[in-house]
Design an enzyme around this catalytic site. Structure first.
Site, PDB file in Angstrom:
ATOM      1  N   GLY A  14       0.817  -1.216   0.000  1.00  0.00           N
ATOM      2  CA  GLY A  14       0.000   0.000   0.000  1.00  0.00           C
ATOM      3  C   GLY A  14       0.850   1.265   0.000  1.00  0.00           C
ATOM      4  N   SER A  42      -2.477  -9.228  -3.193  1.00  0.00           N
ATOM      5  CA  SER A  42      -1.121  -8.711  -3.422  1.00  0.00           C
ATOM      6  C   SER A  42      -0.034  -9.744  -3.156  1.00  0.00           C
ATOM      7  CB  SER A  42      -0.875  -7.497  -2.525  1.00  0.00           C
ATOM      8  OG  SER A  42      -1.754  -6.452  -2.857  1.00  0.00           O
ATOM      9  N   ARG A 102      -6.428   3.277  18.855  1.00  0.00           N
ATOM     10  CA  ARG A 102      -5.960   4.598  19.311  1.00  0.00           C
ATOM     11  C   ARG A 102      -6.592   5.053  20.620  1.00  0.00           C
ATOM     12  NH1 ARG A 102      -6.374   7.261  13.362  1.00  0.00           N
ATOM     13  NH2 ARG A 102      -4.414   6.438  12.502  1.00  0.00           N
ATOM     14  N   CYS A 131      -2.927  11.081  11.095  1.00  0.00           N
ATOM     15  CA  CYS A 131      -1.931  11.952  10.460  1.00  0.00           C
ATOM     16  C   CYS A 131      -2.134  13.422  10.813  1.00  0.00           C
ATOM     17  CB  CYS A 131      -1.944  11.759   8.949  1.00  0.00           C
ATOM     18  SG  CYS A 131      -3.576  11.837   8.193  1.00  0.00           S
ATOM     19  N   HIS A 238      -0.679  17.823   4.528  1.00  0.00           N
ATOM     20  CA  HIS A 238      -1.823  18.390   5.234  1.00  0.00           C
ATOM     21  C   HIS A 238      -1.441  19.763   5.789  1.00  0.00           C
ATOM     22  CE1 HIS A 238      -3.867  14.740   4.723  1.00  0.00           C
ATOM     23  NE2 HIS A 238      -3.898  14.258   5.948  1.00  0.00           N
TER      24      HIS A 238
END
Length: 333
Positions: A14, A42, A102, A131, A238
Site C-alpha cells: 500500500g 497482493s 488509538r 496523520c 496536510h
C-alpha cells in the site's frame, strides 16, 4: 556490533507500507530479517528493499509464528483488529497505523517527540495517531508545557493521499473531468468539508479523532478541543490552521523561540518576504513546518499558527518507524 531485529511490514504494497520501507531504508533501521505481508490479492508480488527482492506473503493467522520482533501495520482497522492481538500474543510488538486501538486505554498513542515515555507501558500494541493529529502535537506540546493550553480550534486542509490510492486517483483523474470513485463529490478544483463518516453530533470521525487523540497524547483529558476537517485538491501535505488559547500570557518572540527549539519543527515565519509553510515544501520530508505565528487579538492569551507536514511521511510512515526506534532506544525488545 549493532544488534539487528526481525521486522514485518503488514500492508507492504500500500501507499503507506511502501513509504514505511523507504523510511526504514533511509534511516538505516537495523534489520536482520524483513517480512512483507499483504492481502491475498497482493501476495506473490515482488518488492525491492535496499537492493534485495522480497516476495510479499499473504497475511494469515500463522504469519507471526515466525521469529518477528516488531510488526509495522498499515492495512486498515479491520485487519489490525483481527491480526494485531494474534501477533502480540506471540511476542511481537505491533506498531499500528490504523484507528483500531488509538482510543483503547490499554494502548499507548505515541508521537515520539511528544510523549515517548508512553511506549514503556505497552502491552504488545502501540498505536500511531491520525496523520492530522500527529503534526499538530509537536507545536502544541512545546507550547502547552510553557503556557498551558485552555482551548484548541483546528481547521484542516488535508491532501487526497490521506484517502490512499483511490483519493489520489480521484484528484488526478478529476482534473481530466472524470467522475469521482472515492469521494461523494469531485475533489478537483473543489474543497470537501467531509473527511470520514458523519456522526450523530454533526462532526465527522476525522474531526472527533483529532479531538480525542489530542487529549490522550497531551495527557489533558479535560482540554477543550474542536475541529473542522476539509479535503482539498492537493496530492501530499496536510495544512492546518490552529487557534490556541492559553492560561498564561506570552510574548511572540518567546513563542517563536520555543517552537524553534522543539525537535522535529522547522519555523518558516517571514510573511514580509512571503515565507510560510506550504504543502509542496513539506512533501517527502519528516519535519513539521510552522508559520503565520500571530496573536489572536479577539481573546486574551490567544495565538494562531499555520502547521504543515507530509501526511504520508511524518503523518504515518516516519512516526511509525520512529516508534520502533524508540523501542530499541529504551531497550524494550
Amino acid at each position: 556490533m549493532k544488534k539487528k531485529f526481525n521486522i514485518a511490514v503488514v500492508g507492504a504494497t500500500g501507499m503507506v507500507g511502501q513509504k514505511m520501507l523507504e523510511v526504514l531504508a533511509e534511516r538505516d533501521f537495523p534489520i536482520d530479517h524483513l517480512y512483507l505481508f499483504a492481502s491475498s490479492k497482493s501476495a506473490g508480488k515482488e518488492v525491492e528493499y535496499r537492493g534485495k527482492k522480497y516476495i510479499v506473503e499473504e497475511l494469515k493467522e500463522s504469519s507471526f509464528d515466525q521469529d518477528i520482533d516488531i510488526a509495522l501495520f498499515s492495512a486498515g482497522a479491520s485487519i489490525s483488529k483481527k491480526f494485531s492481538p494474534i501477533a502480540a500474543s506471540k511476542g511481537v510488538i505491533v506498531v499500528d497505523n490504523s484507528s483500531a486501538f488509538r482510543m483503547d486505554e490499554k494502548v499507548p498513542l505515541v508521537v515520539p517527540e511528544v510523549n515517548p515515555e508512553d511506549v514503556e507501558w505497552h502491552n504488545g500494541i502501540i498505536a500511531n495517531p491520525n496523520c492530522s493529529t500527529i503534526q499538530a502535537m509537536l507545536p502544541l506540546k512545546a507550547l502547552h508545557e510553557k503556557y498551558i493550553l485552555k482551548r484548541v480550534i483546528y481547521s484542516t486542509y488535508q491532501a487526497v493521499s490521506g484517502s490512499g490510492v483511490k483519493g489520489y486517483r480521484d484528484l488526478k483523474e478529476g482534473i481530466q473531468g472524470k467522475d469521482p470513485i472515492c469521494y461523494p463529490h469531485p475533489i478537483a478544483f473543489n474543497c470537501l468539508p467531509h473527511i470520514d463518516d458523519f456522526l450523530e453530533n454533526g462532526y465527522t470521525k476525522e474531526e472527533m479523532k483529532m479531538v480525542n487523540e489530542s487529549r490522550k497524547i497531551l495527557h489533558a483529558p479535560s482540554l477543550k478541543v474542536t475541529a473542522t476537517t476539509v479535503r482539498v485538491p492537493v496530492f501530499y501535505g496536510h495544512s492546518e490552521s490552529i487557534n490556541l488559547e492559553f492560561e498564561r500570557s506570552f510574548k511572540l518572540e518567546e513563542v517563536r523561540k520555543t517552537l524553534e527549539e522543539m525537535p522535529g519543527i522547522i519555523v518558516m515565519d517571514d510573511p514580509k518576504n512571503n515565507v510560510y509553510p506550504l504543502a509542496r515544501i513539506s512533501e517527502n520530508k519528516d519535519e513539521v513546518f510552522v508559520g503565520r505565528i500571530r496573536r489572536d487579538e479577539s481573546i486574551e492569551n490567544g495565538l494562531n499558527l499555520w502547521v504543515v507536514a507530509d501526511n504520508i511521511r511524518k503523518g504515518a510512515a516516519t512516526n511509525t518507524v520512529q516508534i520502533a526506534e524508540l523501542l530499541i532506544e529504551k531497550q524494550l525488545l
